[in-house]
Design an enzyme around this catalytic site. Sequence first.
Site, short mmCIF file in Angstrom:
data_model
loop_
_atom_site.label_atom_id
_atom_site.label_comp_id
_atom_site.label_asym_id
_atom_site.label_seq_id
_atom_site.Cartn_x
_atom_site.Cartn_y
_atom_site.Cartn_z
CB THR A 3 -0.93 0.01 1.23
OG1 THR A 3 -1.67 1.25 1.24
CG2 THR A 3 -0.15 -0.09 2.52
CE LYS B 289 -3.19 0.72 7.06
NZ LYS B 289 -3.31 -0.67 7.47
CB THR C 261 -9.67 5.59 -12.43
OG1 THR C 261 -9.86 6.00 -11.07
CG2 THR C 261 -11.03 5.50 -13.10
CB THR D 112 -13.22 -5.52 12.62
OG1 THR D 112 -14.07 -4.71 11.79
CG2 THR D 112 -11.77 -5.27 12.25
#
Length: 211
Positions: free
Chosen positions: A4, A7, A37, A122
Site C-alpha cells: 500500500t 499509512k 482508475t 472485524t
Amino acid sequence: ISGTLGKAFGVMGGYVAGSAAYIDAMRSVCPGFIFTTAIPPPVASAALASIRHLKESNEERIKMHTNAKILQARLRQMGFPMLSTVSHVTPVLVGDPIKCKQATDKLLNEYGIYVQPLNFPTVPRYTERLRITPNPVHTPEMIDHLVSALDNIWNELDLPRSYLPEDIVEPSASGNIDVSPDELAVGSQSCYNFYAENGDLAVQPELMATA
C-alpha cells in the site's frame, strides 16, 4: 509482491510487482483492476517523493518505534489490558462493544483524540479493542495527554485492568529506551520483545470475558 502507498507513505493507492506474465494476467482478468482508475498524477508524484525520502531517512521510523515502545510500556505499567503485539500497532482490550465505542467517543469529544474502535465482525466477539497507532510526529506531551485520558475513561466506564507483577519494570515506561537506533530503524524484534519474554502476561480475551 503487493503493498500500500497509504499509512507509512502518507498518500493512497497501492502497487503490485511480479513477472510480466503475472502482471498481464492481472490486467486481463482482475475486476478490481479493470473497473478502477489510475491514481492521479499528483498522488503518484507524492508517493514517489515519499518513497525516495524514506529510502534515505531513518528518522521517521526511529521516532515511530520509540514512541510506540514508550506508549506500550506506559500502558502496561498502568494496568491497561494489552493484547500481545510485535509492532507499533497497540491493541488495548475493552471486551465490550458498547463500551468500546463509548471509550472512543469520549476520547474524541472530551479530549480531542481520535482512536479507532475495533468491534465485531472485524474482531471476534469479546475481543473488542482500541487500536492505537503512534506515529513519528506524536510528542511526549501528546502521549501524556493520551495516557491521562485513557486512565480517566477506564475509571469512568469501569473497565478492567491487568497489572504487571511488581518485580517487572520496563525502562521504556520512564522514557529510557534500551534499544539501539539501528534496531529502532527497522522495528526489529528487540523493539517489541516484551511478550516474547513474558508471554504469560499477555491478556487472554476469553478469560477477561468470563471474569
